[in-house]
Design a protein around this motif. Structure first.
Motif, mmCIF file in Angstrom:
data_model
loop_
_atom_site.group_PDB
_atom_site.id
_atom_site.type_symbol
_atom_site.label_atom_id
_atom_site.label_comp_id
_atom_site.label_asym_id
_atom_site.label_seq_id
_atom_site.Cartn_x
_atom_site.Cartn_y
_atom_site.Cartn_z
ATOM 1 N N SER A 100 0.855 -1.191 0.000
ATOM 2 C CA SER A 100 0.000 0.000 0.000
ATOM 3 C C SER A 100 0.887 1.234 0.000
ATOM 4 N N GLY A 101 0.333 2.332 -0.470
ATOM 5 C CA GLY A 101 1.082 3.580 -0.525
ATOM 6 C C GLY A 101 0.481 4.537 -1.534
ATOM 7 N N LEU A 102 1.219 5.569 -1.863
ATOM 8 C CA LEU A 102 0.756 6.578 -2.816
ATOM 9 C C LEU A 102 0.541 5.964 -4.196
ATOM 10 N N GLY A 103 -0.582 6.263 -4.820
ATOM 11 C CA GLY A 103 -0.862 5.816 -6.177
ATOM 12 C C GLY A 103 -0.469 6.874 -7.197
ATOM 13 N N ASP A 104 -0.972 6.738 -8.415
ATOM 14 C CA ASP A 104 -0.664 7.685 -9.490
ATOM 15 C C ASP A 104 -1.578 8.911 -9.389
ATOM 16 N N ILE A 105 -0.996 10.074 -9.218
ATOM 17 C CA ILE A 105 -1.750 11.321 -9.098
ATOM 18 C C ILE A 105 -2.282 11.749 -10.465
ATOM 19 N N ALA A 106 -3.525 12.214 -10.503
ATOM 20 C CA ALA A 106 -4.153 12.648 -11.752
ATOM 21 C C ALA A 106 -4.445 14.146 -11.703
ATOM 22 N N LEU A 107 -4.100 14.848 -12.787
ATOM 23 C CA LEU A 107 -4.393 16.265 -12.962
ATOM 24 C C LEU A 107 -5.134 16.429 -14.280
ATOM 25 N N GLY A 108 -6.226 17.186 -14.289
ATOM 26 C CA GLY A 108 -7.002 17.268 -15.515
ATOM 27 C C GLY A 108 -7.707 18.596 -15.709
ATOM 28 N N THR A 109 -8.379 18.702 -16.847
ATOM 29 C CA THR A 109 -9.173 19.884 -17.172
ATOM 30 C C THR A 109 -10.353 19.473 -18.038
ATOM 31 N N GLU A 110 -11.446 20.237 -17.943
ATOM 32 C CA GLU A 110 -12.668 19.995 -18.716
ATOM 33 C C GLU A 110 -13.172 21.325 -19.255
ATOM 34 N N PHE A 111 -13.666 21.305 -20.483
ATOM 35 C CA PHE A 111 -14.142 22.538 -21.115
ATOM 36 C C PHE A 111 -15.500 22.286 -21.750
ATOM 37 N N LEU A 112 -16.500 23.034 -21.313
ATOM 38 C CA LEU A 112 -17.842 22.934 -21.887
ATOM 39 C C LEU A 112 -17.868 23.737 -23.188
ATOM 40 N N PHE A 113 -17.469 23.085 -24.278
ATOM 41 C CA PHE A 113 -17.326 23.755 -25.564
ATOM 42 C C PHE A 113 -18.676 24.223 -26.114
ATOM 43 N N PHE A 114 -19.718 23.398 -25.944
ATOM 44 C CA PHE A 114 -21.046 23.758 -26.450
ATOM 45 C C PHE A 114 -22.108 23.274 -25.492
ATOM 46 N N GLU A 115 -23.136 24.115 -25.306
ATOM 47 C CA GLU A 115 -24.333 23.731 -24.567
ATOM 48 C C GLU A 115 -25.489 24.552 -25.110
ATOM 49 N N ASP A 116 -26.577 23.887 -25.481
ATOM 50 C CA ASP A 116 -27.687 24.654 -26.039
ATOM 51 C C ASP A 116 -28.396 25.443 -24.939
ATOM 52 N N ILE A 117 -29.270 26.344 -25.318
ATOM 53 C CA ILE A 117 -29.863 27.296 -24.386
ATOM 54 C C ILE A 117 -30.667 26.608 -23.294
ATOM 55 N N PHE A 118 -31.210 25.411 -23.581
ATOM 56 C CA PHE A 118 -31.990 24.683 -22.591
ATOM 57 C C PHE A 118 -31.154 23.625 -21.856
ATOM 58 N N GLU A 119 -29.833 23.583 -22.129
ATOM 59 C CA GLU A 119 -28.911 22.631 -21.514
ATOM 60 C C GLU A 119 -29.267 21.188 -21.863
ATOM 61 N N TYR A 120 -29.918 20.982 -23.017
ATOM 62 C CA TYR A 120 -30.324 19.640 -23.418
ATOM 63 C C TYR A 120 -29.254 18.920 -24.230
ATOM 64 N N ALA A 121 -28.277 19.613 -24.734
ATOM 65 C CA ALA A 121 -27.210 18.990 -25.511
ATOM 66 C C ALA A 121 -25.894 19.673 -25.160
ATOM 67 N N TRP A 122 -24.805 18.897 -25.169
ATOM 68 C CA TRP A 122 -23.520 19.476 -24.798
ATOM 69 C C TRP A 122 -22.363 18.712 -25.428
ATOM 70 N N ILE A 123 -21.239 19.415 -25.524
ATOM 71 C CA ILE A 123 -19.985 18.833 -26.018
ATOM 72 C C ILE A 123 -18.880 19.254 -25.053
ATOM 73 N N ILE A 124 -18.140 18.270 -24.526
ATOM 74 C CA ILE A 124 -17.100 18.548 -23.539
ATOM 75 C C ILE A 124 -15.804 17.846 -23.930
ATOM 76 N N PRO A 125 -14.810 18.559 -24.436
ATOM 77 C CA PRO A 125 -13.466 17.988 -24.555
ATOM 78 C C PRO A 125 -12.786 18.002 -23.181
ATOM 79 N N HIS A 126 -11.977 16.996 -22.929
ATOM 80 C CA HIS A 126 -11.316 16.917 -21.622
ATOM 81 C C HIS A 126 -9.945 16.277 -21.769
ATOM 82 N N ALA A 127 -9.066 16.572 -20.829
ATOM 83 C CA ALA A 127 -7.700 16.053 -20.859
ATOM 84 C C ALA A 127 -7.245 15.754 -19.440
ATOM 85 N N THR A 128 -6.459 14.674 -19.292
ATOM 86 C CA THR A 128 -5.948 14.267 -17.988
ATOM 87 C C THR A 128 -4.499 13.835 -18.117
ATOM 88 N N ALA A 129 -3.672 14.313 -17.201
ATOM 89 C CA ALA A 129 -2.289 13.854 -17.080
ATOM 90 C C ALA A 129 -2.192 12.994 -15.832
#
Length: 261
Positions: A100-129
């Motif tokens: 047991s011990g420290l595992g792999d640390i994760a750092l990431g980001t998310e971007f809500l590229f598109f969302e319609d006016i009623f929030e019914y559809a969305w596109i999210i690109p994301h990245a993790t190191a």
């Protein structure tokens, strides 16, 4: 529609958007359009484990069990942009190993590229190191840094059913090859979330990957069922349980507690 009705509708949409942005994501394999908002913070505590019975396998005879506990934070740089971090404490048991011990640390980001006016559809690109902070020899980490790029596309039907698909590519994400190198992983995922009421929801997710470790399989599959319950306006608890095929994992489970402010 009169000007007064337009104003009232606009105010209602803004209020609804503010409430939605304060809710945490409930999915594990995909990304929902739920962001903490500008300068908003989410603190989380996740924990889980998995088991593998080597006696039922054609490629390994080791019985393996793993667990982790991971505090995390998600911060809104803007209404549509977040950064996140997760620091796991991991455990690994196999035959005479118990580490047991420290595992792999994760750092990431998310971007809500598109969302319609009623929030019914969305596109999210994301990245993790994923940093190689866990000890590979003890089974606590990959032993190699990883990078993951993904794209989630979702929609909502009848206000209560949410569908999300995701495609992601992970550099150095697969098991070690015979020559000592890591292979990349391509994965496709599908999530379905059903809001039972304003506080409770259930979900199902499946993921197909090309990093199968069993030579009898052409690909690997993971899938689980889960639920989420909003304890208060700021606190949500989630639980998941499922299984896998083609991986060194038979069953897995996980829980998360998220506090937003």
């Amino acid at each position: 529609m009169s000007l007064q009705k337009w104003v009232l509708a606009s105010v209602a949409l803004c209020v609804t958007a503010g409430v939605t942005m304060a809710e945490p994501m409930r999915t594990l394999f995909t990304k929902e359009n739920k962001f903490p908002g500008a300068m908003g913070v989410e603190l989380s505590l996740a924990g889980g484990g998995s088991s593998y019975d080597g006696g039922d396998s054609s490629f390994s005879d080791e019985d393996v069990s793993t667990y982790f506990v991971a505090p995390g934070v998600r911060f809104g740089l803007a209404d549509r942009l977040t950064v996140l971090a997760e620091i796991p404490y991991a455990g690994y048991s196999a035959d005479d190993m118990d580490e047991s011990g420290l595992g792999d640390i994760a750092l990431g980001t998310e971007f809500l590229f598109f969302e319609d006016i009623f929030e019914y559809a969305w596109i999210i690109p994301h990245a993790t190191a994923i940093l190689a902070t866990g000890d590979e020899d003890k089974g606590l980490g990959k032993g190699e840094g990883q990078g993951r790029l993904g794209l989630s596309i979702g929609t909502t039907v009848d206000d209560v059913l949410h569908y999300v698909v995701d495609v992601s590519y992970t550099i150095n994400g697969a098991c070690v090859e015979e020559d000592g190198d890591y292979d990349d992983v391509l994965a496709g995922s599908l999530s379905l979330i059903w809001d039972l009421d304003a506080r409770s929801s259930i979900l199902g997710e499946v993921q197909v990957r090309d990093d199968n470790v069993d030579p009898d399989d052409d690909y690997a599959v993971r899938g689980h069922l889960g639920l989420a319950f909003k304890i208060t306006k700021a606190m949500t608890i989630m639980a998941y349980g499922g299984g896998a095929s083609g991986l060194a994992e038979d069953f897995y489970g996980m829980g998360r507690l998220v506090y937003s402010f």
